[in-house]
Scaffold this active site. Structure first.
Site, mmCIF file in Angstrom:
data_model
loop_
_atom_site.group_PDB
_atom_site.id
_atom_site.type_symbol
_atom_site.label_atom_id
_atom_site.label_comp_id
_atom_site.label_asym_id
_atom_site.label_seq_id
_atom_site.Cartn_x
_atom_site.Cartn_y
_atom_site.Cartn_z
ATOM 1 N N ASP A 63 2.918 56.117 21.907
ATOM 2 C CA ASP A 63 2.570 55.928 23.315
ATOM 3 C C ASP A 63 1.757 54.658 23.486
ATOM 4 O O ASP A 63 0.562 54.630 23.205
ATOM 5 C CB ASP A 63 1.788 57.149 23.811
ATOM 6 N N GLU A 202 -25.678 37.109 1.255
ATOM 7 C CA GLU A 202 -25.843 36.001 2.197
ATOM 8 C C GLU A 202 -27.315 35.793 2.540
ATOM 9 O O GLU A 202 -28.198 36.423 1.968
ATOM 10 C CB GLU A 202 -25.010 36.257 3.467
#
Length: 459
Positions: A63, A202
């Protein structure tokens, strides 16, 4: 001679048959048929592995009116067409020594009313960009560097913003407490066919980066979607929440997705390399760069598509906001990384973030760059100084502009840029602007905790 992707008499191609054989060999119980909505959220329809042949020959219907930005309720029937080249076993759904497991196939979306590829499918949008590049004689390679945060969960399993580590750039344990999690993520990615180049902590606490090898742009976009799924799934096994939200913690660095891009000619030569140039960049590379810089404001709506994206794009946190390029420093929007061999000559777009839909972001960047080549745009000289240290007068002297300061400004620029709109196509550009405008409007009428803390008792 029969091509491996040619269906003999409507049956299976050789590649599809190989997938079915692998499903039987590995005892796969379920297949996840994966695609993305316009926003970039990964969706999937799960079917028993016994439906694999039907999926390849007939497709699986769903759908489309329930998917963000696809179609209206009266146009709801859509069909998923699995790409057999994307078959991969899901490592976190398969236990060593046990029977059964699950595998993934990335799908193209077919419009059942026409039998043609659905124009609102982001993967189709990128394929259209690559078709344009091919018509101009180029193949596009890309290599992104998606960053993410790992946060602890509370007793109810909900995400917090507690990182549990105090690591910084390239730190090791004991400061980087998530190194074992990164290791398991890498193992999972390698099980799914990724070639990992490096991983590290990081700059910000709780922030990580895992780099994987470059590939053609379509495979790379598929890999970004897969990467985000794998990272989240394996982090959850460690009772952690992984997020690709660009700026989850205020006043520290946010997460980017620096994207390396290069064009190769039909004979396999790097069209971006010129050994006689001061920067080893060809005229084609400079025109491509000029195209991205020329469309940067509109591109930001696609490459930095959330309200939160613009909390990252501020000076002082190593995020690029200035529309310029450089061969030396990282303060510019585009950087020319050092290359050991001619084949590695490339440019690095530093402004995209990992909340973007990779298919749409790559498509927009490619169209903008190709527009620069088609128009023969001149590329300004690289800015070798640290633009973060420029005052407004000096930026004006150099002709350096800035990216939009918020999503609303970026959407305004997008609606005025025919090249980037064309890159997205009529359906996607309309639905994308509609969804993102609603997001920005919702943000504008909200009252944040910061405002309450600042003003409630003051005024």
């Amino acid at each position: 001679m029969t091509d491996a992707n040619t269906k003999p008499d409507g049956g299976l191609t050789a590649v599809e048959q190989d997938v079915i054989d692998e499903i039987d060999e590995k005892g796969i119980d379920f297949l996840r048929l994966q695609f993305t909505d316009i926003i970039g959220t990964v969706k999937n329809v799960s079917v028993p592995a016994s439906q694999a042949e039907k999926a390849f020959t007939e497709g699986i219907y769903f759908d489309g009116s329930s998917i963000n930005g696809f179609v209206r309720i009266q146009e709801s029937d859509m069909r998923l067409k699995p790409d057999p080249e994307t078959f991969s076993v899901l490592p976190w759904r398969t236990r060593p020594g046990e029977e059964g497991g699950a595998a993934r196939l990335i799908c193209d979306v077919i419009d059942t009313s026409t039998g043609e590829p659905f124009e609102g499918d982001p993967r189709r949008v990128l394929k259209n960009a690559l078709d344009r590049a091919e018509e101009m004689g180029y193949e596009v390679n890309a290599a992104p560097e998606p960053e993410f945060f790992l946060f602890e969960e509370d007793e109810d399993g909900r995400a917090t913003t507690d990182t549990g580590d105090h690591g910084g750039y390239f730190d090791l344990a004991p400061k980087d407490l998530a190194s074992d999690v990164r290791r398991d993520i890498i193992y999972g990615l390698e099980d799914m066919g990724f070639e990992i180049e490096a991983s590290h902590h990081e700059v910000a606490r709780g922030q990580h980066e895992i780099n994987f090898e470059y590939d053609d742009a379509l495979s790379t976009a598929d890999n970004v979607a897969t990467f985000r799924t794998v990272v989240r799934a394996i982090a959850a096994q460690h009772d952690l929440h992984a997020t690709f939200m660009p700026k989850p913690i205020p006043k520290i660095n946010g997460s980017g997705m620096h994207t390396h891009i290069s064009l190769f000619t039909e004979d396999g030569e790097n069209a971006f390399h010129d050994e006689d140039d001061e920067f080893d960049l060809s005229e084609t590379a400079k025109q491509f760069t000029a195209g991205i810089l020329d469309h940067a404001e509109a591109l930001a709506a696609v490459t930095n598509p959330t309200v939160n994206s613009y909390k990252r794009l501020v000076p002082g946190y190593e995020a690029p906001v200035y529309v310029a390029w450089s061969d030396r420093n990282r303060s510019a929007l585009i950087r020319k990384p050092a290359a050991r061999v001619p084949a590695a000559s490339r440019i690095e777009a530093r402004f995209p973030d990992p909340s973007c839909n990779p298919y749409l972001a790559f498509a927009a960047l490619i169209h903008a760059g190709l527009d620069g080549i088609e128009r023969g745009l001149d590329c300004d000289d690289p800015v070798r100084e640290n633009i973060y240290e420029f005052d407004e007068a000096k930026r004006e002297e150099y002709g350096i502009t800035t990216l939009p300061s918020n999503l609303g400004e970026a959407l305004d620029a997008l609606e005025e840029d025919e090249v980037v709109l064309d890159a997205l196509g009529g359906h996607v550009s309309e639905k994308f602007v509609e969804a993102k405008s609603a997001e920005y409007d919702d943000y504008r009428v909200d009252v944040s905790d910061w405002e309450l803390d600042r003003y409630l008792e003051t005024f």
